[in-house]
Enzyme design. Structure first.
Site, PDB file in Angstrom:
ATOM      1  N   GLY A  46      21.476 -25.728  19.907  1.00 54.07           N
ATOM      2  CA  GLY A  46      22.150 -26.990  19.620  1.00 54.07           C
ATOM      3  C   GLY A  46      21.188 -28.151  19.825  1.00 54.07           C
ATOM      4  O   GLY A  46      20.141 -27.993  20.468  1.00 54.07           O
ATOM      5  N   GLN A  51      19.020 -36.723  21.800  1.00 51.26           N
ATOM      6  CA  GLN A  51      17.874 -36.011  22.398  1.00 51.26           C
ATOM      7  C   GLN A  51      16.558 -36.305  21.669  1.00 51.26           C
ATOM      8  O   GLN A  51      15.495 -36.004  22.190  1.00 51.26           O
ATOM      9  CB  GLN A  51      18.129 -34.494  22.400  1.00 51.26           C
ATOM     10  CG  GLN A  51      19.259 -34.080  23.340  1.00 51.26           C
ATOM     11  CD  GLN A  51      19.516 -32.593  23.275  1.00 51.26           C
ATOM     12  OE1 GLN A  51      20.271 -32.130  22.440  1.00 51.26           O
ATOM     13  NE2 GLN A  51      18.873 -31.842  24.156  1.00 51.26           N
ATOM     14  N   CYS A  94      19.137 -26.565  28.557  1.00 49.08           N
ATOM     15  CA  CYS A  94      19.081 -27.774  27.726  1.00 49.08           C
ATOM     16  C   CYS A  94      17.624 -28.042  27.368  1.00 49.08           C
ATOM     17  O   CYS A  94      16.755 -27.986  28.243  1.00 49.08           O
ATOM     18  CB  CYS A  94      19.666 -28.961  28.500  1.00 49.08           C
ATOM     19  SG  CYS A  94      19.695 -30.492  27.550  1.00 49.08           S
ATOM     20  N   LEU A  95      17.396 -28.328  26.095  1.00 49.53           N
ATOM     21  CA  LEU A  95      16.025 -28.610  25.653  1.00 49.53           C
ATOM     22  C   LEU A  95      15.500 -29.884  26.317  1.00 49.53           C
ATOM     23  O   LEU A  95      14.292 -30.077  26.399  1.00 49.53           O
ATOM     24  CB  LEU A  95      15.988 -28.745  24.128  1.00 49.53           C
ATOM     25  CG  LEU A  95      16.433 -27.479  23.370  1.00 49.53           C
ATOM     26  CD1 LEU A  95      16.592 -27.768  21.882  1.00 49.53           C
ATOM     27  CD2 LEU A  95      15.455 -26.330  23.586  1.00 49.53           C
ATOM     28  N   HIS A 136      28.880 -29.253  25.483  1.00 47.01           N
ATOM     29  CA  HIS A 136      27.564 -29.641  26.021  1.00 47.01           C
ATOM     30  C   HIS A 136      26.925 -30.702  25.111  1.00 47.01           C
ATOM     31  O   HIS A 136      26.423 -31.720  25.588  1.00 47.01           O
ATOM     32  CB  HIS A 136      26.687 -28.378  26.111  1.00 47.01           C
ATOM     33  CG  HIS A 136      25.256 -28.605  26.481  1.00 47.01           C
ATOM     34  ND1 HIS A 136      24.682 -28.084  27.624  1.00 47.01           N
ATOM     35  CD2 HIS A 136      24.251 -29.276  25.842  1.00 47.01           C
ATOM     36  CE1 HIS A 136      23.413 -28.439  27.668  1.00 47.01           C
ATOM     37  NE2 HIS A 136      23.115 -29.155  26.598  1.00 47.01           N
ATOM     38  N   GLU A 137      26.959 -30.455  23.802  1.00 47.18           N
ATOM     39  CA  GLU A 137      26.327 -31.400  22.859  1.00 47.18           C
ATOM     40  C   GLU A 137      27.108 -32.710  22.798  1.00 47.18           C
ATOM     41  O   GLU A 137      26.513 -33.788  22.696  1.00 47.18           O
ATOM     42  CB  GLU A 137      26.220 -30.780  21.452  1.00 47.18           C
ATOM     43  CG  GLU A 137      25.397 -29.510  21.365  1.00 47.18           C
ATOM     44  CD  GLU A 137      24.015 -29.621  21.970  1.00 47.18           C
ATOM     45  OE1 GLU A 137      23.437 -30.723  21.971  1.00 47.18           O
ATOM     46  OE2 GLU A 137      23.510 -28.605  22.487  1.00 47.18           O
ATOM     47  N   HIS A 140      26.113 -35.055  25.431  1.00 47.60           N
ATOM     48  CA  HIS A 140      24.882 -35.807  25.130  1.00 47.60           C
ATOM     49  C   HIS A 140      25.215 -37.123  24.422  1.00 47.60           C
ATOM     50  O   HIS A 140      24.547 -38.135  24.630  1.00 47.60           O
ATOM     51  CB  HIS A 140      23.956 -35.001  24.215  1.00 47.60           C
ATOM     52  CG  HIS A 140      23.087 -34.000  24.924  1.00 47.60           C
ATOM     53  ND1 HIS A 140      22.183 -34.350  25.903  1.00 47.60           N
ATOM     54  CD2 HIS A 140      22.966 -32.662  24.771  1.00 47.60           C
ATOM     55  CE1 HIS A 140      21.544 -33.259  26.322  1.00 47.60           C
ATOM     56  NE2 HIS A 140      22.013 -32.219  25.657  1.00 47.60           N
TER      57      HIS A 140
HETATM   58  O1  K1U Z   1      19.397 -29.051  24.502  1.00 46.66           O
HETATM   59  C1  K1U Z   1      20.464 -28.671  24.043  1.00 46.66           C
HETATM   60  O2  K1U Z   1      21.461 -29.373  24.088  1.00 46.66           O
HETATM   61  C2  K1U Z   1      20.525 -27.320  23.403  1.00 46.66           C
HETATM   62  C3  K1U Z   1      20.912 -26.224  24.374  1.00 46.66           C
HETATM   63  C4  K1U Z   1      22.340 -25.847  24.088  1.00 46.66           C
HETATM   64  C5  K1U Z   1      23.069 -24.962  25.040  1.00 46.66           C
HETATM   65  C6  K1U Z   1      22.536 -23.791  25.528  1.00 46.66           C
HETATM   66  C7  K1U Z   1      23.285 -22.973  26.359  1.00 46.66           C
HETATM   67  C8  K1U Z   1      24.571 -23.331  26.698  1.00 46.66           C
HETATM   68  C9  K1U Z   1      25.083 -24.510  26.228  1.00 46.66           C
HETATM   69  C10 K1U Z   1      24.356 -25.330  25.385  1.00 46.66           C
HETATM   70  C11 K1U Z   1      19.938 -25.081  24.117  1.00 46.66           C
HETATM   71  O3  K1U Z   1      19.799 -24.621  23.029  1.00 46.66           O
HETATM   72  S1  K1U Z   1      19.032 -24.513  25.452  1.00 46.66           S
HETATM   73  C12 K1U Z   1      17.983 -23.249  24.762  1.00 46.66           C
HETATM   74  C13 K1U Z   1      18.667 -21.954  24.506  1.00 46.66           C
HETATM   75  O4  K1U Z   1      19.878 -21.857  24.514  1.00 46.66           O
HETATM   76  C14 K1U Z   1      17.831 -20.768  24.293  1.00 46.66           C
HETATM   77  C15 K1U Z   1      16.463 -20.863  24.247  1.00 46.66           C
HETATM   78  C16 K1U Z   1      15.696 -19.726  24.056  1.00 46.66           C
HETATM   79  C17 K1U Z   1      16.310 -18.497  23.923  1.00 46.66           C
HETATM   80  C18 K1U Z   1      17.682 -18.401  23.987  1.00 46.66           C
HETATM   81  C19 K1U Z   1      18.450 -19.526  24.169  1.00 46.66           C
HETATM   82 ZN    ZN Z   2      21.426 -30.306  26.085  1.00 47.70          ZN
END
Ligand code: K1U
Ligand code: ZN
Length: 172
Positions: A46, A51, A94-95, A136-137, A140
């Site tokens: 996401g 972001q 979260c990125l 979650h998004e 943000h």
């Molecule tokens: O930064 C963000 O908002 C995106 C976030 C979304 C999220 C992940 C998990 C639970 C709720 C919301 C991500 O994408 S974090 C990265 C991620 O999920 C991932 C990265 C590498 C391999 C597998 C998963």
């Molecule tokens: Zn996030």
């Protein structure tokens, strides 16, 4: 399409409350395309426009990235119309808070309305990871990070870990 840099905490721009989109036009569709490319390149599921420093109510997601098959989802001006009293716990990342994963409790099921990339109104009933990721998004868009849902102690440990990683990256 352009890959945009993703802001990381504690960047103050992550605290911005994003503005509604009046019209889904070519500029918003270009933003959506850049966000999708940025999310896929970062291996995220996401991304909210906030972001990448754009305080607009736009989200992209792809929670079913399997076998290189893409299922991109776009949410413009999303609103939660109903949330269950029942809660569900998911381990979130979260990125914008790299390398920190913590359990967060949120409503297990939601009903939301939003506009798609053509500006058409859509409704969604979601549970599981889709509901969790959308909440979650949507946080943000209101300047809220998942670590804001943690205890003060866990949040400050996460922020210190992030600051240390940034210092080490700067030194390396
Ligand atoms: O930064 C963000 O908002 C995106 C976030 C979304 C999220 C992940 C998990 C639970 C709720 C919301 C991500 O994408 S974090 C990265 C991620 O999920 C991932 C990265 C590498 C391999 C597998 C998963
Ligand atoms: Zn996030």
């Amino acid at each position: 399409m352009t890959i945009r840099p993703i802001l990381t905490a504690p960047d103050p721009r992550l605290k911005a409350v994003a503005a509604e989109i009046a019209k889904v036009d070519g500029e918003i569709r270009r933003l959506i395309d850049d966000m999708l490319q940025t999310m896929y390149q970062a291996d995220g599921i996401g991304l909210a426009a906030v972001q990448i420093g754009i305080a607009k109510r736009v989200i992209v997601m792809d929670i079913d990235q399997k076998d290189d098959k893409k299922n991109p989802r776009v949410f413009v001006n999303p609103k939660i119309l109903w949330a269950s009293e029942e809660l569900a716990s998911f381990e979130e990342g979260c990125l914008s808070v790299p390398d920190i994963w913590e359990d967060v409790e949120r409503p297990a099921r939601i009903r939301a309305e939003y506009q798609d990339r053509d500006g058409k109104k859509q409704m969604l009933e979601a549970d599981g990871l889709l509901a969790d990721c959308l909440q979650h998004e949507m946080d943000h868009l209101d300047g809220i990070l998942f670590i804001d849902h943690l205890s003060r102690l866990k949040r400050s440990i996460a922020l210190r870990k992030l600051a240390k990683a940034k210092r080490q990256q700067g030194a390396g």
